[in-house]
Enzyme design. Structure first.
Site, PDB file in Angstrom:
ATOM      1  N   GLU A 123       0.969  -0.944  -0.060  1.00 19.56           N
ATOM      2  CA  GLU A 123       0.060   0.083  -0.204  1.00 19.56           C
ATOM      3  C   GLU A 123       0.762   0.720   0.379  1.00 19.56           C
ATOM      4  OE1 GLU A 123      -2.762   0.103  -0.593  1.00 19.56           O
ATOM      5  OE2 GLU A 123      -3.878  -2.177   0.146  1.00 19.56           O
ATOM      6  N   CYS A 147      -7.541  -1.567   8.718  1.00 18.60           N
ATOM      7  CA  CYS A 147      -5.609  -1.560   8.226  1.00 18.60           C
ATOM      8  C   CYS A 147      -5.595  -0.497   7.579  1.00 18.60           C
ATOM      9  CB  CYS A 147      -5.878  -2.254   6.774  1.00 18.60           C
ATOM     10  SG  CYS A 147      -6.096  -4.484   6.861  1.00 18.60           S
TER      11      CYS A 147
END
Length: 209
Positions: free
Chosen positions: A85, A149
């Site tokens: 990410e 998350c």
């Protein structure tokens, strides 16, 4: 004198929803068995899927270990690859956590920037790990999903001025084993540390804290 060891903190998440066994924590435990080599002190933590705990815990981990890098690992039921990410988002948190809590403001840090990027070049990490012939596919994402998350990643990026990373892993067996995921984390984190070291050398060879 031996060179000082670098502290690296890696977190996985505890169970939630249909994930009675959270593959992110399994992967982190596998990584802990393998370690990150002689020069690294690896500290692992299982993070409960709770917004308020995350808000307390992340700054405490930075304070306690003064780490070179913090890597958060989470499961994504939709993922079929290990996903790096690039950034964390501040607003849009509406999903309830394990305590049935959700931030009233729907955001991580009131008045914080909408998005914070990791200072680590995830494209470079992805290319290097892929080139190393790992048996796990690695991809890139710019949306960590607006749940715990993403919330954890933003909180950590905000705390560390971008010196954090987030890795999404698929559920166990879909298609990778815990050991494969652990090995993938090891390869990914080694590349991240390498990139950080090169960045540090560029900025006059000294890390300013």
């Amino acid at each position: 004198m031996e060179p000082e060891k670098k502290a690296v903190v890696v977190t996985g998440f505890g169970p939630f929803g249909e994930h009675a066994v959270n593959s992110s924590w399994v992967a982190v435990q596998e990584l802990e068995k393998m370690g990150l080599g002689e020069g690294v002190d690896l500290h692992v933590y299982e993070v409960p899927v709770e917004y308020q705990t995350v808000q307390r815990l992340i700054p405490a981990l930075w304070k306690k270990h003064c780490p070179e890098l913090v890597v958060h690992v989470g499961v994504s039921g939709m993922a079929t690859t290990v996903t790096l990410e690039k950034c964390g988002h501040n607003v849009g948190y509406r999903g309830l956590d394990n305590c049935l809590f959700c931030p009233g403001s729907h955001c991580c840090v009131d008045g914080g920037p909408e998005c914070i990027d990791s200072i680590i070049d995830m494209d470079a990490v992805c290319e290097r790990v892929t080139a190393s012939g790992l048996d796990v596919a690695v991809t890139i994402s710019k949306d960590a999903g607006r749940y715990l998350c993403d919330f954890t990643y933003y909180t950590s990026l905000y705390q560390s001025r971008g010196r954090s990373a987030f890795v999404h892993v698929p559920p166990l067996g879909k298609p990778y084993s815990g050991e494969q995921l652990g090995r993938a984390l090891q390869a990914i984190i080694e590349e991240m540390l390498d990139i950080l070291e090169q960045m540090g050398e560029k900025i006059n060879g000294r890390h300013e804290h």
